[in-house]
Design a protein around this motif. Sequence first.
Motif, PDB file in Angstrom:
ATOM      1  N   TYR A  83     -26.083 -64.934  78.430  1.00 50.97           N
ATOM      2  CA  TYR A  83     -24.811 -64.395  77.952  1.00 50.97           C
ATOM      3  C   TYR A  83     -24.665 -62.923  78.296  1.00 50.97           C
ATOM      4  O   TYR A  83     -25.533 -62.111  77.969  1.00 50.97           O
ATOM      5  CB  TYR A  83     -24.702 -64.564  76.428  1.00 50.97           C
TER       6      TYR A  83
ATOM      7  N   ARG B 332     -11.461 -65.165  68.820  1.00 52.06           N
ATOM      8  CA  ARG B 332     -12.479 -64.114  68.715  1.00 52.06           C
ATOM      9  C   ARG B 332     -12.638 -63.732  67.243  1.00 52.06           C
ATOM     10  O   ARG B 332     -11.649 -63.458  66.559  1.00 52.06           O
ATOM     11  CB  ARG B 332     -12.074 -62.869  69.506  1.00 52.06           C
ATOM     12  N   GLU B 337     -19.619 -56.125  64.860  1.00 58.24           N
ATOM     13  CA  GLU B 337     -20.337 -54.855  64.955  1.00 58.24           C
ATOM     14  C   GLU B 337     -20.612 -54.472  66.388  1.00 58.24           C
ATOM     15  O   GLU B 337     -20.488 -53.325  66.794  1.00 58.24           O
ATOM     16  CB  GLU B 337     -21.695 -54.989  64.257  1.00 58.24           C
ATOM     17  N   ASP B 338     -21.071 -55.455  67.153  1.00 51.71           N
ATOM     18  CA  ASP B 338     -21.378 -55.213  68.557  1.00 51.71           C
ATOM     19  C   ASP B 338     -21.186 -56.523  69.304  1.00 51.71           C
ATOM     20  O   ASP B 338     -20.724 -57.518  68.731  1.00 51.71           O
ATOM     21  CB  ASP B 338     -22.807 -54.678  68.738  1.00 51.71           C
ATOM     22  N   LEU B 339     -21.532 -56.508  70.574  1.00 56.67           N
ATOM     23  CA  LEU B 339     -21.217 -57.645  71.424  1.00 56.67           C
ATOM     24  C   LEU B 339     -21.935 -58.928  70.993  1.00 56.67           C
ATOM     25  O   LEU B 339     -21.321 -59.986  70.895  1.00 56.67           O
ATOM     26  CB  LEU B 339     -21.580 -57.300  72.867  1.00 56.67           C
ATOM     27  N   VAL B 340     -23.236 -58.825  70.747  1.00 61.11           N
ATOM     28  CA  VAL B 340     -23.981 -60.031  70.375  1.00 61.11           C
ATOM     29  C   VAL B 340     -23.430 -60.599  69.073  1.00 61.11           C
ATOM     30  O   VAL B 340     -23.233 -61.806  68.928  1.00 61.11           O
ATOM     31  CB  VAL B 340     -25.492 -59.729  70.263  1.00 61.11           C
ATOM     32  N   MET B 342     -20.391 -60.286  68.042  1.00 64.03           N
ATOM     33  CA  MET B 342     -19.093 -60.886  68.355  1.00 64.03           C
ATOM     34  C   MET B 342     -19.293 -62.277  68.959  1.00 64.03           C
ATOM     35  O   MET B 342     -18.644 -63.238  68.558  1.00 64.03           O
ATOM     36  CB  MET B 342     -18.323 -59.967  69.308  1.00 64.03           C
ATOM     37  N   PHE B 343     -20.210 -62.382  69.912  1.00 64.60           N
ATOM     38  CA  PHE B 343     -20.498 -63.684  70.533  1.00 64.60           C
ATOM     39  C   PHE B 343     -20.912 -64.704  69.464  1.00 64.60           C
ATOM     40  O   PHE B 343     -20.397 -65.810  69.394  1.00 64.60           O
ATOM     41  CB  PHE B 343     -21.661 -63.545  71.528  1.00 64.60           C
ATOM     42  N   MET B 344     -21.875 -64.303  68.629  1.00 61.02           N
ATOM     43  CA  MET B 344     -22.452 -65.251  67.678  1.00 61.02           C
ATOM     44  C   MET B 344     -21.425 -65.681  66.635  1.00 61.02           C
ATOM     45  O   MET B 344     -21.315 -66.861  66.317  1.00 61.02           O
ATOM     46  CB  MET B 344     -23.670 -64.633  66.970  1.00 61.02           C
ATOM     47  N   ARG B 345     -20.656 -64.726  66.151  1.00 61.50           N
ATOM     48  CA  ARG B 345     -19.680 -65.091  65.109  1.00 61.50           C
ATOM     49  C   ARG B 345     -18.510 -65.863  65.682  1.00 61.50           C
ATOM     50  O   ARG B 345     -18.006 -66.805  65.067  1.00 61.50           O
ATOM     51  CB  ARG B 345     -19.235 -63.842  64.354  1.00 61.50           C
TER      52      ARG B 345
ATOM     53  N   ARG C  15     -26.250 -68.526  71.258  1.00 61.66           N
ATOM     54  CA  ARG C  15     -25.332 -67.588  70.602  1.00 61.66           C
ATOM     55  C   ARG C  15     -24.552 -68.256  69.481  1.00 61.66           C
ATOM     56  O   ARG C  15     -23.331 -68.241  69.440  1.00 61.66           O
ATOM     57  CB  ARG C  15     -24.358 -66.979  71.632  1.00 61.66           C
ATOM     58  N   LEU C  16     -25.305 -68.862  68.571  1.00 65.51           N
ATOM     59  CA  LEU C  16     -24.707 -69.431  67.374  1.00 65.51           C
ATOM     60  C   LEU C  16     -25.427 -68.814  66.185  1.00 65.51           C
ATOM     61  O   LEU C  16     -26.656 -68.728  66.195  1.00 65.51           O
ATOM     62  CB  LEU C  16     -24.907 -70.957  67.335  1.00 65.51           C
ATOM     63  N   SER C  17     -24.671 -68.335  65.210  1.00 64.42           N
ATOM     64  CA  SER C  17     -25.350 -67.852  64.012  1.00 64.42           C
ATOM     65  C   SER C  17     -25.178 -68.917  62.947  1.00 64.42           C
ATOM     66  O   SER C  17     -24.080 -69.379  62.667  1.00 64.42           O
ATOM     67  CB  SER C  17     -24.799 -66.497  63.569  1.00 64.42           C
ATOM     68  N   PRO C  80      -8.085 -61.862  74.027  1.00 65.76           N
ATOM     69  CA  PRO C  80      -8.031 -61.474  72.611  1.00 65.76           C
ATOM     70  C   PRO C  80      -7.830 -59.964  72.436  1.00 65.76           C
ATOM     71  O   PRO C  80      -7.243 -59.530  71.467  1.00 65.76           O
ATOM     72  CB  PRO C  80      -9.414 -61.885  72.069  1.00 65.76           C
ATOM     73  N   VAL C  89     -14.134 -55.310  75.070  1.00 71.71           N
ATOM     74  CA  VAL C  89     -15.143 -55.963  74.220  1.00 71.71           C
ATOM     75  C   VAL C  89     -15.843 -54.915  73.353  1.00 71.71           C
ATOM     76  O   VAL C  89     -15.854 -53.734  73.695  1.00 71.71           O
ATOM     77  CB  VAL C  89     -16.205 -56.715  75.063  1.00 71.71           C
ATOM     78  N   PRO C  90     -16.421 -55.355  72.243  1.00 77.34           N
ATOM     79  CA  PRO C  90     -17.151 -54.395  71.400  1.00 77.34           C
ATOM     80  C   PRO C  90     -18.327 -53.804  72.167  1.00 77.34           C
ATOM     81  O   PRO C  90     -18.765 -54.360  73.170  1.00 77.34           O
ATOM     82  CB  PRO C  90     -17.670 -55.242  70.237  1.00 77.34           C
ATOM     83  N   LYS C  91     -18.851 -52.711  71.646  1.00 76.49           N
ATOM     84  CA  LYS C  91     -19.968 -52.041  72.304  1.00 76.49           C
ATOM     85  C   LYS C  91     -21.124 -53.022  72.520  1.00 76.49           C
ATOM     86  O   LYS C  91     -21.360 -53.934  71.718  1.00 76.49           O
ATOM     87  CB  LYS C  91     -20.419 -50.835  71.485  1.00 76.49           C
ATOM     88  N   ILE C  92     -21.835 -52.798  73.624  1.00 75.36           N
ATOM     89  CA  ILE C  92     -22.874 -53.747  74.027  1.00 75.36           C
ATOM     90  C   ILE C  92     -24.066 -53.659  73.066  1.00 75.36           C
ATOM     91  O   ILE C  92     -24.655 -54.663  72.718  1.00 75.36           O
ATOM     92  CB  ILE C  92     -23.349 -53.448  75.466  1.00 75.36           C
ATOM     93  N   ILE C  93     -24.488 -52.418  72.750  1.00 75.75           N
ATOM     94  CA  ILE C  93     -25.618 -52.276  71.820  1.00 75.75           C
ATOM     95  C   ILE C  93     -25.272 -51.333  70.657  1.00 75.75           C
ATOM     96  O   ILE C  93     -24.384 -50.518  70.777  1.00 75.75           O
ATOM     97  CB  ILE C  93     -26.910 -51.733  72.510  1.00 75.75           C
TER      98      ILE C  93
END
Lengths: 480, 484, 93
Positions: A83, B332, B337-340, B342-345, C15-17, C80, C89-93
């Motif tokens: 990803y 979306r 909070e951040d990219l990961v 966003m992806f997960m949620r 990428r699933l929570s 979106p 997109v939101p910040k990467i880290i």
Amino acid sequence: MAQYEAVIGLEVHVELKTDTKIFCHSSTEFGADPNQHVCPVCLGLPGVLPVVNKKVVEYAIKAGLALNCRIAPFSKFDRKNYYYPDLPKNYQISQYDLPIAEHGCLEINVHGAGKRVGITRLHMEEDAGKLVHQGTISSTPFSLVDYNRTGVPLIEIVSEPDMRSADEAVAYLEKLKAIIQYTGVSDCKMQEGSLRCDANISVRPAGQAELGTKTEIKNMNSFKALHKAVNYEIARQIKLLESGGKVVQETRTWDEARGETLSMRSKEEAHDYRYFPDPDLPPLVIDRAWVEAIKAGLPELPDARRQRLVTAYGLPEYDAMVLTSSRELADYYEECVQIYNNPKLVSNWVMGELARMMNAGGQDIQEVRISPAQLARLLQLLDEGTISGRIARTVLEEMYNTGKDAGKVIEEQGLVQISDTGLIEKVVDEVIAANPKSVEDYRAGKEKAIAFLVGQVMKSTRGKANPGLVNELLKGKLNK
Amino acid sequence: MQLHYLTAHQLHDMLVSKQISAEELTRAVFERIEQVEDKIRAYITLTREQALELARQVDRARLAGEALPPLAGIPVAVKDNICTKRVRTTCASKMLYNYIPPYDATVMKHLNQARTVMAGKTNMDEFAMGSSCENSAFFTTCNPWDTTRVPGGSSGGSAAAVAAGEAILGLGSDTGGSIRQPASFCGVVGMKPTYGAVSRYGLVAYASSLDQIGPLTRDVTDCAMLLNVICGHDPLDSTSAPFAVPDYTSFLTGDIKGVKIGVPREYLGEGIDPAVREVIQKAIETYAGLGAVVEETTLPHTEYALPAYYLIAPAEASSNLARYDGVRYGYRAAEAEDLVDMFMRTRSEGFGSEVKRRIMLGTYALSAGYYDAYYNQALKVRTLIKADFDRAFEEFDLLLGPTAPVTAFKRGEKVDDPLQMYMVDICTLAINLAGIPAISIPAGMVNKLPVGLQLIGRPFGEGDILRAAYAFEQNTDHHRMLPE
Amino acid sequence: MISIKDVEHVALLARLSLTGDEKQVYGKQLSDILENVRKLQDLNTEGVPPTAHVLDLQNVFREDRAGEHMPVDQVLGNAPDRQGNFFKVPKII
């Protein structure tokens, strides 16, 4: 203190010079506005499917052949799953266990010593898009994504860990670049990212058979950066081992400004790309006839051309190596020699003055405004004695800047060499009269003093006096 | 007889002879939709105005004396995983609740060229994963024969629409039985063509090596006519077969004398409802009576189809559905909070539980250390399953069995037990793994619920299947039965 | 049997929570399904090639000819979030 040996392998990505992307009809042209060169396929919209660009396969085979690889009779595309927002499908179509080419090699020459570097494999894959940050990746509040580069065809070329120094790594990359450029399948411009290089580096005590733990270094954007980064990383690893530490297997990034490699450690899970055959793409079956046809279309490659330049023109090995470092440079040289058959003189000027100007201006031979015919004419004028070597340099400079013919520059600036003995003699007399000290020195045995006097004559003729004649006349008069 | 319950070929004749206009037909179908849609809930999106405009265009052409293509003016229900330009395409998922494709799937281009009239986009199990339509993120579709029961799935919306007269023709997609099983449950004809016969370009992928678009119709003739429109090579789909598409209606002769039909004993064994088995036995007698040679045969690896399918399909799905991440389109999650994060949620909130279950399963099957034991082993078993069919088709022209082991079950009955739900597809999965064509046609009733007969053919043997299906239909009345 | 740790690892890869309950349920269900598919391993598949494609197609190519791009507003039509002609997109880290 133990002696260490570095073990280096390179992974090189080369963008192929096709008109369209690897799996769709979008343009590969560089420099468009964001998200302009995009279609449903490369944007990864729901429902789209990839179709392989035939030219990509042909180019990959061509590059493979040029690198002495075995072309796979059966090859396929696989999905590499991970990803990242620059990857529209969150998988990259690549090749895993059946790459299109394997088992190649190329020859490098470092400080006069030849060496063969193995090439493990060459495979095709699609490029990702581009992320734009405000500030750095860690300080930016958000990132912006541009998918223009998504799906641009790449070949990845993986070397064996055969290199032992930064010099060898640079020599390998230079040679690889030259070979790929010769085949015409890529521009290999590091500045534009059409040639990218990662290095796998480990060190081990000299004589030890097993390899040390390696790190992967990314983000080296020039040959100079590669050289510095490899040297830095080798030193870092040795220092670590010397102080009783351990090298951690990790990816590190080259920070050009700080001159260091930095760990890219993240909370990211260990990589598990879950490769599997792409069900959307039937396999490739590459028969002998196809390979032979592509082989027949290969141009003369750097090693063969270098040999030919040595035998056909009597050039020294060194000259031949420099001149064949790019296909365009070699073409330029040979075109020039075709018109004006003085191979060594042409070589001296191409590798000397012309190269100096190109370096200063950061230009490639393709961007130089002086055509081979124009250079040939200039050197002819020099050879015929119409201009002196010094004038020739001035003229070349003007030609370089304006693209004008040599004759025109000489005429405009009145630079024709003065070979009229009477005229020169008159100046010589003046110089002798004006510099009694130097005349005395010379006559007292200081041979060097004559150089000063020659210089004075040239100065007052604005460099136009025939230097041979000046020398001859001066000596004649001083030795009287 | 009301217009909405006629077949496309009957309606075509009426349009040509000017007994009706295309607009009248479209209005009739939309009236029917208004009448029953509250109870059936077949559609996610209705495209009434667009349909009426298309119908009027057909009428203008007709009045101008143009020859009408056979399906011109016929209302079609399209499964909501087939991309329709400018018409929302949701895959019955929250993930794509607002997604508007900028392009038409290749089948839509064919339908538009044939001048059919799309009535709307139909409900389905989310991303085609399911056998009951209960996995739709929006609502459940009801079986027109008994609204307390499921219509089957995943193409349950299209099957129910055709069965209830809410459309004349339907398009579905079939990855493990998703056209045939709802056809069986709803008492209509449903066909999964040979893999590669219909372009997948624009079909939102579930399992790419298994997915295939196909028709849901009221009789075999309509099925042949719709196949004529949708089959054919597509340069946009690398897995599309370059083959000459025959006129499938030319196979509808009614003559099946001497045709050799094999009945795999595995398809009438354990796990098949005895009442369903009885209906199939009767069908076998019908075929024997029509002069076909019917004999028992075997497909020894049948029991391995289900486990192989539930590794291959989820593995491909886990990769195909990776693109739904909230970056380029679709849902979306807010305030990540951040990219990961966003992806997960986004993915956790956007996907329903069955989709997540299959993504997890597929991810596991492909992950390091398990690939050979699971995924690659499944691909090898796939080879064995395909070889079973190859061997059977050396001896037989067609294979016959039930489409599903049961009739339509009650809503909620199996929803908490994934394995029980998966068992509903045991008669259809192997056909997708082998890539061969198969049809489900109405063969009788059990407790006022339809039972489907499945006919399986050689690769690109759709014609042979249609020939046998048509002969059966001409000699029985099951296809004429209508839900109340 | 799949452990909760396995479930968490797979969920991260995908990428699933998952909530605590979901982890339990998926762990149980995946275990059941995998138990069921384990019978594949009983089959001797030595020498059997895997079938990744049912059709015997090969070398399916397109020519290197450019086609139309999407208008940029269509490219971003479903986005979106966007900024100018970029996806945001939101910040990467």
